[in-house]
Every structure is written in structure tokens, then in C-alpha cells.
Design a protein around this motif. Structure first.
Motif, PDB file in Angstrom:
ATOM      1  N   GLU A 114      39.931  36.693  48.123  1.00 33.38           N
ATOM      2  CA  GLU A 114      40.770  35.495  48.076  1.00 33.38           C
ATOM      3  C   GLU A 114      41.762  35.637  46.930  1.00 33.38           C
ATOM      4  O   GLU A 114      41.393  36.027  45.823  1.00 33.38           O
ATOM      5  N   GLU A 115      43.028  35.296  47.204  1.00 35.08           N
ATOM      6  CA  GLU A 115      44.052  35.415  46.179  1.00 35.08           C
ATOM      7  C   GLU A 115      43.863  34.330  45.121  1.00 35.08           C
ATOM      8  O   GLU A 115      43.487  33.192  45.432  1.00 35.08           O
ATOM      9  N   GLN A 116      44.165  34.694  43.876  1.00 39.75           N
ATOM     10  CA  GLN A 116      43.993  33.763  42.775  1.00 39.75           C
ATOM     11  C   GLN A 116      45.001  34.055  41.677  1.00 39.75           C
ATOM     12  O   GLN A 116      45.635  35.113  41.663  1.00 39.75           O
ATOM     13  N   PHE A 117      45.142  33.124  40.752  1.00 36.50           N
ATOM     14  CA  PHE A 117      45.969  33.294  39.563  1.00 36.50           C
ATOM     15  C   PHE A 117      45.019  33.457  38.386  1.00 36.50           C
ATOM     16  O   PHE A 117      44.110  32.646  38.200  1.00 36.50           O
ATOM     17  N   ALA A 118      45.199  34.522  37.618  1.00 35.10           N
ATOM     18  CA  ALA A 118      44.211  34.838  36.580  1.00 35.10           C
ATOM     19  C   ALA A 118      44.846  35.624  35.440  1.00 35.10           C
ATOM     20  O   ALA A 118      45.983  36.104  35.549  1.00 35.10           O
ATOM     21  N   ILE A 119      44.133  35.755  34.345  1.00 38.17           N
ATOM     22  CA  ILE A 119      44.542  36.667  33.288  1.00 38.17           C
ATOM     23  C   ILE A 119      44.430  38.090  33.830  1.00 38.17           C
ATOM     24  O   ILE A 119      43.585  38.380  34.668  1.00 38.17           O
ATOM     25  N   ASN A 120      45.293  38.972  33.368  1.00 38.36           N
ATOM     26  CA  ASN A 120      45.299  40.311  33.942  1.00 38.36           C
ATOM     27  C   ASN A 120      45.400  41.438  32.919  1.00 38.36           C
ATOM     28  O   ASN A 120      45.691  42.573  33.287  1.00 38.36           O
ATOM     29  N   ASP A 121      45.171  41.133  31.642  1.00 36.54           N
ATOM     30  CA  ASP A 121      45.266  42.178  30.622  1.00 36.54           C
ATOM     31  C   ASP A 121      44.204  41.930  29.554  1.00 36.54           C
ATOM     32  O   ASP A 121      44.237  40.900  28.876  1.00 36.54           O
ATOM     33  N   THR A 122      43.289  42.879  29.414  1.00 38.00           N
ATOM     34  CA  THR A 122      42.239  42.755  28.388  1.00 38.00           C
ATOM     35  C   THR A 122      42.210  43.971  27.467  1.00 38.00           C
ATOM     36  O   THR A 122      41.200  44.245  26.834  1.00 38.00           O
ATOM     37  N   ASP A 123      43.325  44.702  27.384  1.00 30.14           N
ATOM     38  CA  ASP A 123      43.366  45.872  26.506  1.00 30.14           C
ATOM     39  C   ASP A 123      43.024  45.516  25.060  1.00 30.14           C
ATOM     40  O   ASP A 123      42.446  46.317  24.329  1.00 30.14           O
ATOM     41  N   ASP A 124      43.410  44.309  24.623  1.00 30.80           N
ATOM     42  CA  ASP A 124      43.152  43.868  23.250  1.00 30.80           C
ATOM     43  C   ASP A 124      41.936  42.950  23.144  1.00 30.80           C
ATOM     44  O   ASP A 124      41.752  42.275  22.127  1.00 30.80           O
ATOM     45  N   ALA A 125      41.114  42.900  24.180  1.00 34.11           N
ATOM     46  CA  ALA A 125      39.961  41.995  24.163  1.00 34.11           C
ATOM     47  C   ALA A 125      39.047  42.290  22.985  1.00 34.11           C
ATOM     48  O   ALA A 125      38.746  43.451  22.669  1.00 34.11           O
TER      49      ALA A 125
END
Length: 445
Positions: A114-125
Motif C-alpha cells: 500500500e502506498e504511503q507518505f513516510a520518512i525516507n532517509d535514516t543515514d544520520d539516525a
């Protein structure tokens, strides 16, 4: 809802009365700070990514927005000198995305299709104070608003709306525990975010495969560089090692490497790092359902300098696990490996990704809906990665801790607005200094 005022006037006043272009208390040369980070990459990669570092200097010099996007280590370095939030001490640390800004969100197909809107970058997590991330997102709202020609009063309203929405949803998650299953889909949002979700739903895997490949091999493209036979062997070995680390482990037949390339010209903050594309077999032997895996070099995340011992997770494992924890139904193929001695985060190059771009924020109504959605995403992310998920290292409820710390929403709005406005001025001054240094021929990496 329980809210009382706390004594934070001194903090707000100190930030609000800083000289134009100067956040209170900073003692550094921003060009030197950025140079140190980029020179370290030059040394680490033995000059092999200098082409990307050169492009990075051009990108950072292009606008204050791009400079902010690409200099998260400078932001966290500055937080170490700036006054702490009056709301930070009452809450324990939580998992952060680490590089919160408007363009690090977007629509994509979730793990359940299912398509969603979300965060997409965790390189700096990393783990740290939720206020670090709230403030960084607020600065991004100010800078993006200025880039789009919004007035100071409109920008102030945008920041206040974002903070209020974040606080409201933190309280909701504390009261219900819904953060585990909550997400933004076509039925729970509208305007720009809804449009991005609709566009994602219309995307096809075959279109992405056809864009980059033909006949089971990558196309000739200036952004796709051939690699040595030794590097190809390392990439094949990396995919074999990665296969079982994915959230949904790949079958051996799905990890058959068909072709490899070094990808250049992608990203902003990650320019200067190695990035490779690996074409692997899909569900069938037809090339139309092949997958492109993206292997991105990982370095120490920007917030680590403020909390060096917050977690022992390293390399690509840190951002891969953080993505699972922070975003519901995130990329099921996210995992980790090493290419030779270079640690990498492995994700699918998604055929369904539709990133938010600040140029799409074209009206006050769209701004209002978008900052609300981003506030909800951040609240959900901070609430999810806690005692309820094994491995996070948090032995308490993050949403309960944050909700307890927000003793005054209006106070948090005032403090965050003052910080974001002042620091956005600082970013603009730092950007001008960087441009001047570049134009003078000063070495930048």
C-alpha cells in the motif's frame, strides 16, 4: 489536555535577540567545519570520490536550502554550543532520523504493497533529544518558506502549526499506543501529500528498470560508472552477505547479481560517499521485474558528536534497523553489508518513490497540510522506536517521555520559532561565507 507554562523566556530571548546572521553563542568558522568533514571523506576514500566532493561544493554553494540540507554535522556541532531547549531535560533520549528536513519525506509503496507518505532517509539516525530533531525540521520550514517567498508571518504560522501538530500527535500516541500501526495513506491525507501518494500508486517497476537497464545490464549513462573487476567481486560478495540481513530476506535466486555500477550525482548530504547500483534477478527470469539495489557508504552519523555512546550500532546496520523502527511498513529489503572494508546500507532503488520537493509547496493551504503531515510523521517516528520494539535499547515509552516533557505547547512553539528563525539566519550567513570561500579558491575538501 494538561499543559502549563514553564520558565523558558531566557532561552527564547537569547536566541531571538541574536545579531542578524549570528545564532547566539557560536564560535566557529563554518567553512572550516564543512572542510574537515569533507576532507575526512577525501582521505577515507583515498581520493576515489573526489568527483563527488567537487559536485558537493557546487551543490552546497547553490542555495541556503542546499547548504542546510548538506551540512547536518555543522548543525549538530552548533547545538553543542547553543542553549538547550527548556523542554529537553524531562525526556530521555529517543531514536532520531538525524537529518530531519522537508525533502527527507516522500511517498513510496509500503512493505504491504500500500502506498504511503513516510520518512525516507535514516543515514544520520542516532539516539538523542527529540528537541534536536524538532528544531532541525523547524529550521527547514523557515528556509524552505524563505526560498518560496513566504512572508515572515506566514513562516511563523507554519512553524507553530508544525510544532502544535507534533505535540498533539505525541499526546495521542501516548494515550493510545497507536504509533505501531499508524501511517499516512491516501485515505488519511490530502493535497500535495495525497498527490504524491497517487503518483506513487501509478508507478511501475518495469519503468524504472527500463530507465536504467536494457537486456539485463545497466545502460551507458554518465551517472553510472563502470567499476573494476575487483570492485565487482566485492559487490557480489556484499550482496551475498546482505541477503539475510534484509527485513524480508532475499532468496538465493533473488540475489543473483546481473550487473553493477558506481552511481554518481545523487543526493546532497551524501555526496562524496560511495554509492553503487547492483542489478539483481527479480521474481522471475524476465528482466522486466529485476530489482536495483542501492549500496550507500555509511559514516558516523551527525548527531553522534553530541551523544557518542548512545548506541553501539554501527555501519549499515544502524540506519537499516532505524528505518524499520522509525517508519511503519518501510522498505522490507533494507539491510546491510560491507563492500570490501566500506560499510554500506543496502536498500532497493524503489520504483515507487515520489519525493517531496519544496518547489511543490505552492500555496498556504498546501503548506499548512504538509507541515501538519510532517509533524505527524516525526511524532510517530519518535514514538515507535522504544520499549515496544526489541533491539532499540530503549527501556521506556518514548511518547510518554516526550509528552511529559511538553509542559506548554505555546511555550514550545515560541521557543522553536525563535530558534528556527535565528538559526536560519545563521545558515544563510554560513552559506554566504561558503560561497565566498569557493569563489576565492579556498580548498573545500
Amino acid at each position: 489536555m494538561r499543559r502549563t507554562t514553564v520558565g523558558i523566556l531566557a532561552v527564547v530571548t537569547l536566541l531571538a535577540t541574536a545579531a542578524p546572521g549570528e545564532a547566539a553563542g557560536l564560535t566557529r568558522d563554518p567553512v572550516a567545519v564543512v572542510y574537515d568533514r569533507d576532507h575526512a571523506l577525501h582521505v577515507l576514500n583515498a581520493g576515489a570520490t573526489d568527483d563527488e566532493l567537487t559536485l558537493r561544493t557546487q551543490t552546497l554553494a547553490s542555495s541556503a536550502w542546499a547548504f542546510f540540507r548538506g551540512t547536518s554535522p555543522l548543525y549538530y556541532r552548533d547545538l553543542g554550543e547553543l542553549p538547550k531547549s527548556g523542554y529537553a531535560t524531562a525526556a530521555g533520549d529517543v531514536w532520531l532520523t538525524g537529518d530531519a528536513h522537508l525533502e527527507n519525506t516522500g511517498a513510496d509503496r509500503g512493505a504491504d504493497n500500500e502506498e504511503q507518505f513516510a520518512i525516507n532517509d535514516t543515514d544520520d539516525a542516532w539516539r538523542g533529544s527529540w528537541t534536536w530533531e524538532l528544531r532541525r525540521e523547524a529550521v527547514s520550514i523557515v528556509l524552505a518558506g524563505r526560498a518560496n517567498g513566504r512572508s515572515a508571518s506566514q513562516i511563523a504560522t507554519d512553524v507553530d502549526t508544525f510544532v502544535a501538530e507534533y505535540a498533539q500527535w505525541i499526546a495521542k500516541f501516548h494515550g493510545t499506543g497507536d504509533e505501531a500501526s499508524w501511517r499516512l495513506t491516501s485515505s488519511t491525507t490530502s493535497d500535495l501529500v495525497g498527490d504524491l501518494i497517487d503518483r506513487s500508486a501509478g508507478d511501475k517497476r518495469a519503468d524504472l528498470v527500463a530507465k536504467w537497464t536494457t537486456g539485463g545490464h545497466f545502460k551507458a549513462d554518465p551517472e553510472l560508472q563502470t567499476v573494476s573487476s575487483a570492485t565487482r567481486t566485492q559487490l557480489v560478495d556484499a550482496v551475498a552477505a546482505y541477503r539475510t540481513t534484509a527485513g524480508r530476506p532475499l532468496k538465493t535466486s533473488e540475489a543473483v547479481v546481473k550487473d553493477v555500477r558506481r552511481r554518481t550525482g545523487a543526493g546532497t548530504g551524501s555526496l562524496g560517499r560511495f554509492r553503487w547500483y547492483v542489478l539483481v534477478e527479480g521474481d522471475t527470469t524476465s528482466s522486466s521485474d529485476d530489482r536495483i539495489l542501492e549500496l550507500k557508504q555509511e559514516v558516523d552519523p551527525a548527531p553522534k558528536q553530541l551523544a557518542p555512546n548512545a548506541t553501539t550500532l554501527t555501519g549499515g546496520q544502524r540506519p537499516a534497523l532505524a528505518l524499520r523502527w522509525l517508519a511503519n511498513q518501510s522498505d522490507p529489503l533494507a539491510g546491510w553489508a560491507s563492500v570490501g572494508s566500506t560499510p554500506v546500507l543496502v536498500k532497493e532503488k524503489s520504483p515507487f518513490a515520489e519525493d517531496l520537493e519544496i518547489g511543490d509547496l505552492t500555496s498556504s493551504a498546501v503548506w499548512d497540510d504538509t507541515v501538519r503531515d510532517v509533524g505527524r510523521l516525526l511524532a510517530a517516528a519518535h514514538s515507535r522506536a522504544d520499549q515496544d520494539i526489541p533491539g532499540t535499547g530503549l527501556a521506556y515509552s518514548a511518547d510518554a517521555a516526550i509528552d511529559g516533557a511538553i509542559t506548554s505547547v505555546s511555550g514550545l512553539q515560541s521557543e522553536t520559532r525563535a530558534f528556527a528563525t535565528s538559526y536560519a539566519d545563521q545558515v544563510t550567513a554560513d552559506w554566504h561565507a561558503y560561497v565566498a570561500a569557493k569563489n576565492s579558491g579556498r580548498p573545500l575538501f
